[in-house]
Design a protein around this motif. Structure first.
Motif, PDB file in Angstrom:
ATOM      1  N   VAL A 130      13.455   8.736  12.101  1.00 42.13           N
ATOM      2  CA  VAL A 130      15.109   9.417  11.945  1.00 42.13           C
ATOM      3  C   VAL A 130      15.177  10.065  13.486  1.00 42.13           C
ATOM      4  O   VAL A 130      16.010   9.167  14.467  1.00 42.13           O
ATOM      5  CB  VAL A 130      15.098  11.099  11.555  1.00 42.13           C
ATOM      6  CG1 VAL A 130      15.988  11.752  11.805  1.00 42.13           C
ATOM      7  CG2 VAL A 130      14.656  10.969  10.004  1.00 42.13           C
ATOM      8  N   LYS A 131      14.025  10.331  14.554  1.00 44.80           N
ATOM      9  CA  LYS A 131      13.801  10.818  15.653  1.00 44.80           C
ATOM     10  C   LYS A 131      14.650   9.196  16.987  1.00 44.80           C
ATOM     11  O   LYS A 131      15.615   9.496  17.607  1.00 44.80           O
ATOM     12  CB  LYS A 131      12.351  10.492  16.592  1.00 44.80           C
ATOM     13  CG  LYS A 131      12.040  12.083  17.049  1.00 44.80           C
ATOM     14  CD  LYS A 131      10.975  12.155  17.547  1.00 44.80           C
ATOM     15  CE  LYS A 131       9.704  13.067  17.085  1.00 44.80           C
ATOM     16  NZ  LYS A 131       8.490  12.784  18.002  1.00 44.80           N
ATOM     17  N   GLY A 132      14.245   7.821  16.479  1.00 44.20           N
ATOM     18  CA  GLY A 132      14.528   6.563  16.620  1.00 44.20           C
ATOM     19  C   GLY A 132      16.305   6.923  16.460  1.00 44.20           C
ATOM     20  O   GLY A 132      16.990   6.307  17.461  1.00 44.20           O
ATOM     21  N   LEU A 133      16.575   7.191  15.295  1.00 44.68           N
ATOM     22  CA  LEU A 133      17.420   7.347  15.326  1.00 44.68           C
ATOM     23  C   LEU A 133      18.868   7.826  15.962  1.00 44.68           C
ATOM     24  O   LEU A 133      20.119   7.349  15.940  1.00 44.68           O
ATOM     25  CB  LEU A 133      18.120   7.055  12.980  1.00 44.68           C
ATOM     26  CG  LEU A 133      17.951   5.933  12.446  1.00 44.68           C
ATOM     27  CD1 LEU A 133      17.518   6.231  11.047  1.00 44.68           C
ATOM     28  CD2 LEU A 133      18.782   4.810  12.974  1.00 44.68           C
ATOM     29  N   SER A 134      18.351   9.389  15.917  1.00 45.83           N
ATOM     30  CA  SER A 134      19.621   9.622  16.960  1.00 45.83           C
ATOM     31  C   SER A 134      19.634   9.735  17.816  1.00 45.83           C
ATOM     32  O   SER A 134      20.770  10.093  18.413  1.00 45.83           O
ATOM     33  CB  SER A 134      18.252  11.269  16.421  1.00 45.83           C
ATOM     34  OG  SER A 134      17.225  11.606  17.566  1.00 45.83           O
ATOM     35  N   LEU A 135      18.773   9.586  18.601  1.00 43.68           N
ATOM     36  CA  LEU A 135      18.230   8.770  20.276  1.00 43.68           C
ATOM     37  C   LEU A 135      19.725   7.333  20.319  1.00 43.68           C
ATOM     38  O   LEU A 135      20.796   7.846  21.084  1.00 43.68           O
ATOM     39  CB  LEU A 135      17.412   7.694  20.725  1.00 43.68           C
ATOM     40  CG  LEU A 135      17.503   7.616  22.033  1.00 43.68           C
ATOM     41  CD1 LEU A 135      17.163   8.948  22.584  1.00 43.68           C
ATOM     42  CD2 LEU A 135      16.175   6.656  22.353  1.00 43.68           C
TER      43      LEU A 135
ATOM     44  N   LYS B 231       0.822  -1.344  -0.098  1.00 45.11           N
ATOM     45  CA  LYS B 231       0.221   0.085   0.136  1.00 45.11           C
ATOM     46  C   LYS B 231       0.533   1.277   0.335  1.00 45.11           C
ATOM     47  O   LYS B 231       0.169   2.209  -0.208  1.00 45.11           O
ATOM     48  CB  LYS B 231      -0.691   0.150   1.422  1.00 45.11           C
ATOM     49  CG  LYS B 231      -1.927  -1.068   1.328  1.00 45.11           C
ATOM     50  CD  LYS B 231      -2.842  -1.460   2.129  1.00 45.11           C
ATOM     51  CE  LYS B 231      -4.338  -1.858   2.606  1.00 45.11           C
ATOM     52  NZ  LYS B 231      -4.480  -1.827   3.932  1.00 45.11           N
ATOM     53  N   VAL B 232       2.048   1.063   0.234  1.00 45.28           N
ATOM     54  CA  VAL B 232       2.876   2.737   0.549  1.00 45.28           C
ATOM     55  C   VAL B 232       4.409   2.497  -0.879  1.00 45.28           C
ATOM     56  O   VAL B 232       4.870   3.188  -1.533  1.00 45.28           O
ATOM     57  CB  VAL B 232       3.548   2.188   2.137  1.00 45.28           C
ATOM     58  CG1 VAL B 232       4.245   3.371   2.180  1.00 45.28           C
ATOM     59  CG2 VAL B 232       2.621   2.460   2.846  1.00 45.28           C
ATOM     60  N   MET B 233       4.930   1.287  -0.141  1.00 43.05           N
ATOM     61  CA  MET B 233       6.199   1.370  -1.118  1.00 43.05           C
ATOM     62  C   MET B 233       5.980   1.303  -1.877  1.00 43.05           C
ATOM     63  O   MET B 233       6.386   1.684  -3.657  1.00 43.05           O
ATOM     64  CB  MET B 233       6.786   0.456  -0.823  1.00 43.05           C
ATOM     65  CG  MET B 233       7.578   0.249   0.638  1.00 43.05           C
ATOM     66  SD  MET B 233       9.066   1.860   0.601  1.00 43.05           S
ATOM     67  CE  MET B 233       8.635   1.830   1.966  1.00 43.05           C
TER      68      MET B 233
ATOM     69  N   PHE C 243      -0.933  12.541  10.997  1.00 36.90           N
ATOM     70  CA  PHE C 243      -0.060  12.560  10.096  1.00 36.90           C
ATOM     71  C   PHE C 243       1.698  11.704   9.916  1.00 36.90           C
ATOM     72  O   PHE C 243       1.737  10.915   9.106  1.00 36.90           O
ATOM     73  CB  PHE C 243      -0.455  13.648   8.584  1.00 36.90           C
ATOM     74  CG  PHE C 243       0.299  13.457   7.394  1.00 36.90           C
ATOM     75  CD1 PHE C 243      -0.479  12.453   6.633  1.00 36.90           C
ATOM     76  CD2 PHE C 243       1.469  14.397   6.239  1.00 36.90           C
ATOM     77  CE1 PHE C 243       0.601  11.701   5.181  1.00 36.90           C
ATOM     78  CE2 PHE C 243       2.143  13.941   5.381  1.00 36.90           C
ATOM     79  CZ  PHE C 243       1.591  12.893   4.681  1.00 36.90           C
ATOM     80  N   LEU C 244       2.248  13.303   9.862  1.00 35.81           N
ATOM     81  CA  LEU C 244       3.616  12.920  10.204  1.00 35.81           C
ATOM     82  C   LEU C 244       4.252  11.637  11.072  1.00 35.81           C
ATOM     83  O   LEU C 244       4.849  11.158  10.188  1.00 35.81           O
ATOM     84  CB  LEU C 244       3.933  14.103  11.383  1.00 35.81           C
ATOM     85  CG  LEU C 244       4.739  15.179  10.708  1.00 35.81           C
ATOM     86  CD1 LEU C 244       4.722  16.338  11.163  1.00 35.81           C
ATOM     87  CD2 LEU C 244       5.344  15.379   9.799  1.00 35.81           C
ATOM     88  N   GLU C 245       3.465  10.905  12.250  1.00 26.84           N
ATOM     89  CA  GLU C 245       3.329   9.788  12.606  1.00 26.84           C
ATOM     90  C   GLU C 245       3.700   9.152  11.723  1.00 26.84           C
ATOM     91  O   GLU C 245       4.234   7.669  11.738  1.00 26.84           O
ATOM     92  CB  GLU C 245       2.635   9.915  14.247  1.00 26.84           C
ATOM     93  CG  GLU C 245       3.181  10.676  15.117  1.00 26.84           C
ATOM     94  CD  GLU C 245       3.014  10.916  16.081  1.00 26.84           C
ATOM     95  OE1 GLU C 245       2.710  11.133  17.391  1.00 26.84           O
ATOM     96  OE2 GLU C 245       1.329  10.256  16.171  1.00 26.84           O
ATOM     97  N   LYS C 246       2.340   9.339  10.665  1.00 21.42           N
ATOM     98  CA  LYS C 246       1.837   8.074   9.840  1.00 21.42           C
ATOM     99  C   LYS C 246       2.783   7.344   8.769  1.00 21.42           C
ATOM    100  O   LYS C 246       3.251   6.295   8.415  1.00 21.42           O
ATOM    101  CB  LYS C 246       0.890   8.666   9.255  1.00 21.42           C
ATOM    102  CG  LYS C 246      -0.550   7.682   9.911  1.00 21.42           C
ATOM    103  CD  LYS C 246      -1.769   7.872   9.066  1.00 21.42           C
ATOM    104  CE  LYS C 246      -3.363   7.645   9.867  1.00 21.42           C
ATOM    105  NZ  LYS C 246      -4.462   8.600   9.306  1.00 21.42           N
ATOM    106  N   ILE C 247       3.684   8.704   8.647  1.00 23.37           N
ATOM    107  CA  ILE C 247       4.912   8.551   7.537  1.00 23.37           C
ATOM    108  C   ILE C 247       5.992   7.803   7.939  1.00 23.37           C
ATOM    109  O   ILE C 247       6.727   7.739   6.939  1.00 23.37           O
ATOM    110  CB  ILE C 247       4.594   9.296   6.387  1.00 23.37           C
ATOM    111  CG1 ILE C 247       5.340  10.815   7.371  1.00 23.37           C
ATOM    112  CG2 ILE C 247       3.895  10.313   5.781  1.00 23.37           C
ATOM    113  CD1 ILE C 247       6.482  12.347   6.706  1.00 23.37           C
ATOM    114  N   TYR C 248       6.508   7.637   9.482  1.00 27.79           N
ATOM    115  CA  TYR C 248       6.773   7.297   9.473  1.00 27.79           C
ATOM    116  C   TYR C 248       8.151   7.753   9.888  1.00 27.79           C
ATOM    117  O   TYR C 248       9.193   8.086  10.530  1.00 27.79           O
ATOM    118  CB  TYR C 248       7.579   5.893   9.293  1.00 27.79           C
ATOM    119  CG  TYR C 248       6.204   4.723   9.156  1.00 27.79           C
ATOM    120  CD1 TYR C 248       6.097   4.262  10.439  1.00 27.79           C
ATOM    121  CD2 TYR C 248       6.128   3.838   8.394  1.00 27.79           C
ATOM    122  CE1 TYR C 248       5.251   3.411  10.596  1.00 27.79           C
ATOM    123  CE2 TYR C 248       5.178   2.945   8.489  1.00 27.79           C
ATOM    124  CZ  TYR C 248       4.637   2.551   9.718  1.00 27.79           C
ATOM    125  OH  TYR C 248       3.904   1.365  10.087  1.00 27.79           O
TER     126      TYR C 248
END
Lengths: 343, 164, 561
Positions: B22-27, A321-323, B12-17
């Motif tokens: 990026v937050k997780g990676l920076s942590l 659905k996304v990729m 929406f921002l959370e939905k596009i992962y």
């Protein structure tokens, strides 16, 4: 160059590359352990050799000395064949990836790629699809429900993500107008990296590469909490080591491929404007390639220790659905680039 | 069947992962440069605080006699049944003593209930955490290994008196 | 029937009953120390105080006769505060040495302190000190500090044992218990005072510090010390019988048992000289062998004698099942009629309370199930004479040490060509035997015995053997039994390779080519119930925990004493 010389040079290149892959793969494992340790405020392996530098050899030695256990109900020939396929696929893919410009040795112009095939990208896609067989056969031949589930998951996952992967590559091919990896690299001279021109394609390819290499967050075929070890639950000793090696070799291939397709390959931007001698030019190019691959490998490892595993339905919905739509959008975007901006 | 919706849906921002990733990676990246907590064990030894529950031991008074009167409460309370006590009679003022007191360190889970239940403050958790055996027999700690002079356990006993 | 109200519940009672008696009949226990069902009322502990409507003060439930229409509160605020006060008072001089005290776990004072006590003492002064560790008699130890002066032990000696040996001396908080001058607590029932003592003042010297009571598994069984068959609990830890305690059965032994039964009838179970595995004589010495090997050798030996050369001696120590299997083996497989058993009577043993002169547990049972000579068969005297004369060449004896203290029999049995015996321990008889099969003791098997008045009672296994598994046989399990593994030194104890006599006979008859179809002891019992009229209609369920009276036929000879 006559055919004999080509064969000799090719064999030398193969030997160099296989050695490099084997060494870097073993050190990749070492760095995986080190980076995971750092991310968790630990030190990591530091006992074998200086700062644990000989740890990979100790690991290999340990795996060699382990007992090779084959389950009673396993299909033995296929159980043995599966890790061989995995390794074979991982190593042969590397044949078409260019890691530097042409260099002159003993008066011969030698391309720094084992086989400069004009359908190289197709070759890579074909071989990586073959990699599914290794995992599926391993899962099926083990005669264990966990292995089987792992194998089935992996085939579903790989087929799903191969589609978006293929479409993402489509964008690159459109721009390069060639299936030859060397051409693709050359098409990204200067800052015309595909990662900058088609960021959506880059992201979809990157994510698909994660899925194709079974790396976290997409390592569902071996999801330990649910499937014990997935397809390699029933593997031990060197057969297990072969899968292990193949996984990291795949990571290596995936990184090299991403560098080739999206990050300008061995090219250092505007290096040809500096007026360096041919020897320095080649050395810096190869170094640039190595640095880019290393950075991507670090990224692979970094992601693994940051992001948790997807749920299976999430994985599938993300893939389809996304990729998949995103990679289609990317093709349209590339078309716009070509038709409107005349690149 | 009504689907159960989560109370707060993702934005929406959370939905596009991607921002979350990026937050997780920076942590994790930040953590890579933080000081490490690893202790280089065999060279560097961990000296536990008084609250640490190591191997349970029997308190030996200065005159060389154990405090234990073999009441068997530790044995009764022990969740994994690690403790075996056999009482016998002595001529001392406390007429009962353990002729056999055995802790099976393969069973012990270091819960400290024996120490908590002991009416005589006779069994306490020591700071000893280095326990390794190569067979089941070695894991049976008898009175010879369990009796520890009260001097060495003062730290823990003070802790118990303050906080138990 | 007259009624009174206790805590809002109507209770029927008989004229002359006290409140505590009527309540107990109806399943309500009012806390008490000094009151005991079968002792006289003393009324000194005051812990059974209850509130009765229209009475100005609280009354003790043990000494107040119930009256029609009475309204009693055992748990009203007033009664409870009085009970708490009494508890505090009892605990003033009671030492806090439960960790050392053997009574801990079955101590009334401990239980009531837990349910009624304040949890802490307001008494800051020094507690009184009295004599500790006083041996009142050969089997009972006294601890003066712990005594709460309830006088149960004194009343027991006076009223039940009928041998006044104990008394109070001094007064107030110095009161303590001593034996009368020149006497000690040595009546044959002295250890019952350790059971009725509500605290740890009187403890058994035999059981002293051997185990905590909560570590013991309890199995309902019957004492094998004499033909009374007192009901007992076998108390076992780590597969070892550590003590026997009497179990209430008003038809047989009330609350009591004698010291002989309590001290002398279990030690052979744990003894070093148990026969462990079958033995057969090779070159003059007994050597251990396998079961199949022993069965094969014994059966081929037995087959080499004609049926009239073989005699059987049953046992009044063995169960009905064992004796019945023996008679079946003798009559239908060997075909001999020479079968009898020996009675063991000690004229000095019996008394008017519990002890009987017949010191075997099952002589009546052996007789009823048919261990008596058949028509034309030899009785015991005849068998002995037959051996002397050389007419009887082979003897099969179960579970009885006939030779001990009997020189004549020692010489007689030495003449036998073949002597097979089942024995629990090595003894003078096994010294003469050619085959010794290891028999289970009464604590290791299921079975029934018949006491002197014809009451059939159950034995249940309390000690596991190779043959009887603790968990599989549904034996009673302590926590340690339940969770132990074979790697724990405290779990399985010392297991012996022994079998019930009936099982050995089944095995031997199998080797002789005849199948006795008994799988478990109850199947033997069903067979007895089918073939012996006194047993008809009975099964293990009907025998139950308290036994069942047999329908004895008139022509059965009554057993002496």
């Amino acid at each position: 160059m006559d055919i004999l010389q080509i064969i000799i040079f090719t064999i030398i290149k193969i030997l160099i590359i296989v050695t490099i892959i084997l060494l870097s793969v073993s050190y990749l494992v070492y760095f995986e352990r080190k980076i995971s340790a750092w991310a968790q405020n630990r030190i990591g392996p530091n006992r074998v050799g200086w700062a644990g530098a000989l740890q990979p050899f100790a690991d290999v030695l340990k795996l060699l000395l382990k007992e090779d256990i084959v389950p009673e109900v396993a299909n033995k020939p296929i159980h043995t064949l599966a890790p061989v396929i995995a390794l074979f696929v991982a190593f042969t893919t590397y044949a078409v990836i260019p890691f530097g410009p042409n260099i002159n040795i003993f008066g011969f112009s030698v391309p720094l790629v084992v086989a400069d095939v004009n359908i190289g990208i197709l070759y890579i896609l074909a071989l990586t699809s073959l990699g599914v067989y290794a995992i599926t056969l391993a899962g099926w031949s083990s005669g264990s429900k966990y292995s089987l589930l792992g194998g089935i998951r992996s085939s579903a996952q790989m087929i799903s993500y191969e589609i978006s992967m293929g479409f993402s590559v489509g964008g690159v091919l459109l721009l390069a107008q060639s299936l030859r990896p060397v051409d693709i690299v050359q098409a990204q001279s200067g800052w015309m990296w595909n990662a900058i021109l088609q960021p959506i394609g880059f992201i979809t390819f990157l994510v698909s590469a994660f899925a194709e290499t079974n790396r976290l967050p997409f390592d569902l075929p071996e999801a330990e909490p649910e499937l014990v070890g997935g397809f390699h639950t029933e593997y031990s000793s060197m057969k297990f080591a072969a899968f292990f090696l193949a996984e990291y070799a795949n990571m290596f291939i995936a990184s090299a491929l991403i560098v080739t397709l999206y990050l300008g390959g061995w090219q250092f931007p505007y290096l040809d404007h500096f007026g360096l001698s041919a020897g320095w030019f080649a050395a810096i190019s190869v170094a640039a390639f190595a640095v880019k691959v290393a950075a991507l490998l670090f990224f692979f490892i970094w992601v693994r220790w940051s992001i948790p595993r997807f749920r299976y339905d999430q994985l599938m919905s993300l893939g389809w659905k996304v990729m998949f739509p995103l990679s289609l959008i990317n093709i349209v975007w590339v078309a716009v680039l070509i038709m409107v901006f005349k690149i | 069947m009504a689907l159960k919706r989560r109370e707060k849906d993702l934005t929406f921002l959370e939905k596009i992962y991607i921002p979350e990733i990026v937050k997780g990676l920076s942590l994790t990246l930040k953590n890579m440069f933080k000081p490490k907590f690893t202790m280089q064990y065999p060279e560097e030894k961990f000296i536990p605080p008084a609250s640490y529950r190591g191997r349970p031991v029997l308190v030996m008074e200065e005159n060389g006699v154990e405090r234990c009167v073999a009441c068997g409460l530790c044995s009764r309370v022990c969740p994994p049944l690690a403790i075996e006590v056999q009482a016998a009679e002595t001529e001392n003022e406390k007429e009962r003593y353990p002729v056999k007191f055995e802790i099976n360190m393969l069973r012990c889970i270091f819960c400290g209930l024996c120490e908590e239940v002991c009416p005589e403050e006779a069994i306490v958790m020591s700071k000893d955490y280095e326990l390794a055996f190569t067979n089941r027999k070695d894991a049976l700690y008898g009175k010879d290994k369990l009796l520890t002079p009260v001097m060495q356990l003062q730290d823990r006993i003070d802790f118990l008196r303050n906080y138990k | 029937m007259p009624k009174f109200v206790l805590d809002g519940k109507e209770i029927e009672f008989e004229q002359g009953q006290t409140i505590i008696q009527a309540a107990k009949k109806n399943g309500i226990t009012i806390p008490h120390f000094c009151w005991h069902e079968s002792l006289s009322v003393s009324g000194n502990c005051r812990v059974c105080l209850v509130e009765i409507e229209k009475m100005p003060k609280l009354s003790i439930a043990c000494a107040t006769l119930a009256a029609d229409g009475m309204v009693v509160y055992s748990a009203s605020d007033k009664a409870l505060s009085a009970r708490n006060a009494v508890m505090e008072f009892e605990l003033i001089n009671h030492p806090l040495d439960c960790p050392i005290c053997d009574e801990a776990g079955e101590c009334k004072l401990q239980d009531y302190a837990y349910s009624h006590g304040a949890g802490e003492s307001r008494f800051n002064e020094e507690k009184t000190h009295k004599d500790k560790r006083v041996p009142l008699g050969p089997l009972v130890m006294f601890d003066g500090d712990r005594c709460i002066s309830c006088s149960r032990c004194i009343r027991f000696c006076d009223e039940i044992a009928k041998e006044p040996q104990l008394t109070f001396v001094k007064r107030g908080d110095r009161v303590t218990i001593v034996t009368y001058p020149g006497k000690q607590l040595d009546n044959p029932y002295s250890m019952n005072v350790t059971d009725i003592c509500p605290v740890g003042a009187l403890t058994s010297r035999d059981f002293r510090f051997k185990a905590r009571v909560w570590e013991l598994s309890k199995t309902k069984s019957v004492c094998n010390g004499c033909s009374r068959g007192c009901n007992i609990n076998l108390e076992v830890r780590n597969n070892k019988v550590l003590r026997l305690t009497p179990r209430q059965n008003d038809e047989v032994n009330s609350f009591w048992m004698c010291d002989h039964g309590r001290v002398n009838t279990y030690k052979f179970i744990n003894d070093e000289n148990r026969v462990d595995g079958p033995y057969l004589r090779r070159g003059g010495t007994l050597v251990r062998s396998g079961w199949d090997e022993a069965f094969a050798a014994a059966s081929s030996e037995l087959k080499s004698y004609s049926k009239n050369e073989i005699a059987f001696i049953g046992s009044p120590y063995a169960t009905c099942e064992d004796n019945y299997a023996l008679t079946k083996f003798a009559s239908s497989i060997i075909g001999t009629k020479h079968i009898d058993f020996m009675r063991h009577v000690d004229q000095t043993f019996g008394d008017n309370l519990l002890r009987k002169d017949d010191i075997t547990p099952n002589s009546l049972g052996a007789e009823i199930v048919g261990v008596v000579p058949g028509k034309g068969g030899l009785n015991l005297e005849g068998i002995i004479k037959g051996i002397k004369d050389g007419n009887i060449k082979a003897l099969y004896l179960i579970e009885d040490d006939l030779v001990e203290g009997n020189h004549e029999l020692q010489e007689v049995f030495a003449k036998l060509d073949l002597f097979i015996t089942h024995s629990t321990n090595f003894n003078k008889t096994t010294e003469l035997a050619d085959f010794v099969f290891p028999a289970s003791t009464y604590a290791e098997k299921n079975g029934t015995i018949v006491n002197f008045e014809g009451r059939l009672q159950r034995l249940r296994p309390a000690v596991a053997t190779f043959d009887v598994d603790r968990a599989l046989e549904g034996m009673s399990l302590s926590r340690w039994d339940k969770f132990g593994t074979k790697f724990d030194s405290w779990a399985e104890g010392n297991k012996h390779d022994v079998r019930s006599t009936w099982r050995i006979i089944v095995g031997l008859s199998g080797a002789m080519g005849h199948k006795l179809k008994y799988g478990v002891a109850e199947e033997v019992f069903w067979d007895i119930a089918k073939n012996v009229s006194s047993f008809s209609g009975l099964d293990y369920g009907k025998v139950g925990e308290l036994g069942a009276k047999l329908k004895l036929e008139l022509n059965t000879k009554t057993v002496t004493a």
